[in-house]
Design a protein around this motif. Sequence first.
Motif, PDB file in Angstrom:
ATOM      1  N   VAL A 165      -6.897  -2.884  -8.421  1.00  7.20           N
ATOM      2  CA  VAL A 165      -6.238  -3.201  -9.694  1.00  7.20           C
ATOM      3  C   VAL A 165      -5.941  -1.924 -10.475  1.00  7.20           C
ATOM      4  O   VAL A 165      -4.819  -1.725 -10.965  1.00  7.20           O
ATOM      5  CB  VAL A 165      -7.113  -4.162 -10.535  1.00  7.20           C
ATOM      6  CG1 VAL A 165      -6.606  -4.256 -11.961  1.00  7.20           C
ATOM      7  CG2 VAL A 165      -7.147  -5.535  -9.904  1.00  7.20           C
ATOM      8  N   PHE A 166      -6.928  -1.040 -10.566  1.00  9.61           N
ATOM      9  CA  PHE A 166      -6.734   0.187 -11.339  1.00  9.61           C
ATOM     10  C   PHE A 166      -5.699   1.113 -10.704  1.00  9.61           C
ATOM     11  O   PHE A 166      -4.895   1.730 -11.407  1.00  9.61           O
ATOM     12  CB  PHE A 166      -8.053   0.916 -11.545  1.00  9.61           C
ATOM     13  CG  PHE A 166      -8.952   0.227 -12.532  1.00  9.61           C
ATOM     14  CD1 PHE A 166      -8.495  -0.133 -13.782  1.00  9.61           C
ATOM     15  CD2 PHE A 166     -10.256  -0.072 -12.195  1.00  9.61           C
ATOM     16  CE1 PHE A 166      -9.312  -0.770 -14.684  1.00  9.61           C
ATOM     17  CE2 PHE A 166     -11.084  -0.711 -13.090  1.00  9.61           C
ATOM     18  CZ  PHE A 166     -10.614  -1.060 -14.335  1.00  9.61           C
ATOM     19  N   SER A 167      -5.687   1.214  -9.373  1.00 11.73           N
ATOM     20  CA  SER A 167      -4.684   2.078  -8.754  1.00 11.73           C
ATOM     21  C   SER A 167      -3.294   1.462  -8.867  1.00 11.73           C
ATOM     22  O   SER A 167      -2.301   2.187  -8.994  1.00 11.73           O
ATOM     23  CB  SER A 167      -5.035   2.375  -7.296  1.00 11.73           C
ATOM     24  OG  SER A 167      -5.041   1.216  -6.527  1.00 11.73           O
ATOM     25  N   HIS A 168      -3.199   0.141  -8.868  1.00 15.64           N
ATOM     26  CA  HIS A 168      -1.908  -0.507  -9.069  1.00 15.64           C
ATOM     27  C   HIS A 168      -1.403  -0.248 -10.488  1.00 15.64           C
ATOM     28  O   HIS A 168      -0.222   0.062 -10.693  1.00 15.64           O
ATOM     29  CB  HIS A 168      -2.024  -2.001  -8.806  1.00 15.64           C
ATOM     30  CG  HIS A 168      -0.737  -2.740  -8.964  1.00 15.64           C
ATOM     31  ND1 HIS A 168       0.274  -2.675  -8.036  1.00 15.64           N
ATOM     32  CD2 HIS A 168      -0.290  -3.544  -9.949  1.00 15.64           C
ATOM     33  CE1 HIS A 168       1.288  -3.417  -8.443  1.00 15.64           C
ATOM     34  NE2 HIS A 168       0.966  -3.952  -9.608  1.00 15.64           N
ATOM     35  N   LEU A 169      -2.297  -0.369 -11.460  1.00 17.02           N
ATOM     36  CA  LEU A 169      -1.898  -0.109 -12.845  1.00 17.02           C
ATOM     37  C   LEU A 169      -1.546   1.363 -13.060  1.00 17.02           C
ATOM     38  O   LEU A 169      -0.623   1.678 -13.800  1.00 17.02           O
ATOM     39  CB  LEU A 169      -3.020  -0.528 -13.794  1.00 17.02           C
ATOM     40  CG  LEU A 169      -3.307  -2.025 -13.884  1.00 17.02           C
ATOM     41  CD1 LEU A 169      -4.533  -2.288 -14.737  1.00 17.02           C
ATOM     42  CD2 LEU A 169      -2.110  -2.780 -14.416  1.00 17.02           C
ATOM     43  N   ALA A 170      -2.282   2.252 -12.434  1.00 15.51           N
ATOM     44  CA  ALA A 170      -2.030   3.681 -12.603  1.00 15.51           C
ATOM     45  C   ALA A 170      -0.721   4.115 -11.953  1.00 15.51           C
ATOM     46  O   ALA A 170      -0.092   5.079 -12.403  1.00 15.51           O
ATOM     47  CB  ALA A 170      -3.182   4.488 -12.023  1.00 15.51           C
ATOM     48  N   MET A 178       0.808  -1.190   0.000  1.00 20.72           N
ATOM     49  CA  MET A 178       0.000   0.000   0.000  1.00 20.72           C
ATOM     50  C   MET A 178       0.855   1.259   0.000  1.00 20.72           C
ATOM     51  O   MET A 178       0.446   2.256  -0.565  1.00 20.72           O
ATOM     52  CB  MET A 178      -0.902   0.033   1.232  1.00 20.72           C
ATOM     53  CG  MET A 178      -2.148  -0.806   1.121  1.00 20.72           C
ATOM     54  SD  MET A 178      -3.125  -0.346  -0.266  1.00 20.72           S
ATOM     55  CE  MET A 178      -4.595   0.160   0.513  1.00 20.72           C
ATOM     56  N   GLN A 179       1.979   1.219   0.649  1.00 20.44           N
ATOM     57  CA  GLN A 179       2.834   2.396   0.701  1.00 20.44           C
ATOM     58  C   GLN A 179       3.351   2.750  -0.689  1.00 20.44           C
ATOM     59  O   GLN A 179       3.552   3.926  -0.990  1.00 20.44           O
ATOM     60  CB  GLN A 179       4.006   2.177   1.660  1.00 20.44           C
ATOM     61  CG  GLN A 179       3.587   2.001   3.102  1.00 20.44           C
ATOM     62  CD  GLN A 179       2.957   3.251   3.691  1.00 20.44           C
ATOM     63  OE1 GLN A 179       3.073   4.340   3.154  1.00 20.44           O
ATOM     64  NE2 GLN A 179       2.270   3.089   4.802  1.00 20.44           N
ATOM     65  N   ALA A 180       3.568   1.742  -1.539  1.00 19.49           N
ATOM     66  CA  ALA A 180       4.061   2.017  -2.888  1.00 19.49           C
ATOM     67  C   ALA A 180       3.029   2.778  -3.715  1.00 19.49           C
ATOM     68  O   ALA A 180       3.382   3.498  -4.650  1.00 19.49           O
ATOM     69  CB  ALA A 180       4.416   0.706  -3.585  1.00 19.49           C
ATOM     70  N   LEU A 181       1.738   2.632  -3.361  1.00 18.89           N
ATOM     71  CA  LEU A 181       0.689   3.336  -4.091  1.00 18.89           C
ATOM     72  C   LEU A 181       0.427   4.723  -3.528  1.00 18.89           C
ATOM     73  O   LEU A 181      -0.381   5.469  -4.058  1.00 18.89           O
ATOM     74  CB  LEU A 181      -0.601   2.517  -4.048  1.00 18.89           C
ATOM     75  CG  LEU A 181      -0.543   1.152  -4.738  1.00 18.89           C
ATOM     76  CD1 LEU A 181      -1.845   0.423  -4.543  1.00 18.89           C
ATOM     77  CD2 LEU A 181      -0.228   1.304  -6.206  1.00 18.89           C
TER      78      LEU A 181
END
Length: 58
Positions: A49-54, A1-4
Amino acid sequence: MQALGCPAYFLLIIGSWKVLSVPAILPPGFTRLKEWAYAGAFFNFSGAVFSHLASGSE
């Protein structure tokens, strides 16, 4: 989560909602409650998924 870029307390909020959805999904009956629990899980996981891809991270 910190990476996002999300704060640490966000994990606690999301995790508690996931724990609360389990008793709504497991027992038979309560169709309206199950519908809302499944919809919430879908929004949660598709948003993840979308926030990981973004974020562009792997």
